[in-house]
Write a protein that holds these residues in place. Structure first.
Motif, PDB file in Angstrom:
ATOM      1  N   SER A  75       0.724  -1.267   0.139  1.00 43.40           N
ATOM      2  CA  SER A  75       0.162   0.132  -0.226  1.00 43.40           C
ATOM      3  C   SER A  75       0.884   1.500   0.083  1.00 43.40           C
ATOM      4  CB  SER A  75      -1.056  -0.198   1.149  1.00 43.40           C
ATOM      5  OG  SER A  75      -2.030  -1.028   0.952  1.00 43.40           O
ATOM      6  N   ALA A  76       1.998   1.469   0.805  1.00 45.49           N
ATOM      7  CA  ALA A  76       2.973   2.081   0.790  1.00 45.49           C
ATOM      8  C   ALA A  76       3.618   2.438  -0.860  1.00 45.49           C
ATOM      9  CB  ALA A  76       3.850   2.262   2.160  1.00 45.49           C
ATOM     10  N   VAL A  77       3.813   1.369  -1.067  1.00 43.42           N
ATOM     11  CA  VAL A  77       4.396   1.553  -2.282  1.00 43.42           C
ATOM     12  C   VAL A  77       3.595   2.499  -3.503  1.00 43.42           C
ATOM     13  CG1 VAL A  77       5.757   0.597  -4.890  1.00 43.42           C
ATOM     14  CG2 VAL A  77       6.112  -0.118  -1.934  1.00 43.42           C
ATOM     15  N   VAL A  78       2.343   1.688  -3.556  1.00 46.71           N
ATOM     16  CA  VAL A  78       1.267   1.834  -4.599  1.00 46.71           C
ATOM     17  C   VAL A  78       1.013   3.877  -4.312  1.00 46.71           C
ATOM     18  CG1 VAL A  78      -1.195   1.965  -5.182  1.00 46.71           C
ATOM     19  CG2 VAL A  78      -0.013   0.394  -4.664  1.00 46.71           C
ATOM     20  N   ASP A  79       0.440   4.015  -3.178  1.00 51.68           N
ATOM     21  CA  ASP A  79       0.788   5.631  -2.671  1.00 51.68           C
ATOM     22  C   ASP A  79       1.848   6.762  -2.904  1.00 51.68           C
ATOM     23  OD1 ASP A  79      -1.879   4.892  -1.266  1.00 51.68           O
ATOM     24  OD2 ASP A  79      -0.847   4.583   0.133  1.00 51.68           O
ATOM     25  N   ALA A  80       2.917   5.773  -3.374  1.00 49.72           N
ATOM     26  CA  ALA A  80       3.984   6.948  -3.531  1.00 49.72           C
ATOM     27  C   ALA A  80       3.897   6.656  -5.107  1.00 49.72           C
ATOM     28  CB  ALA A  80       4.994   6.030  -2.622  1.00 49.72           C
TER      29      ALA A  80
END
Length: 67
Positions: free
Chosen positions: A7-12
């Motif tokens: 999720s953090a990668v997708v958000d970034a």
């Protein structure tokens, strides 16, 4: 990778438009392939991506297009 990491990668990826993609020093073929694949994937998403190699990286002729 934990779901929160994904999720953090997708958000970034969603939140940013410019990326610098790099590899470890003295990259081998796998590192160069990963570098190029990440760069191309970001471009396909409409992102501005720049590849950077740290230090002098002697490249065989097959990788001359990266210079």
């Amino acid at each position: 990778m934990q779901p929160t990491d994904t999720s953090a990668v997708v958000d970034a990826l969603r939140a940013n438009d410019r990326f610098v993609v790099t590899s470890h020093e003295n990259p081998d073929g796998d590192a160069l392939g990963s570098l190029l694949a990440t760069h191309l994937a970001l471009q396909a998403l409409g992102k501005d991506s720049v590849m950077v190699l740290g230090g002098a990286a002697p490249l065989p002729g097959e990788y001359a297009f990266l210079e």
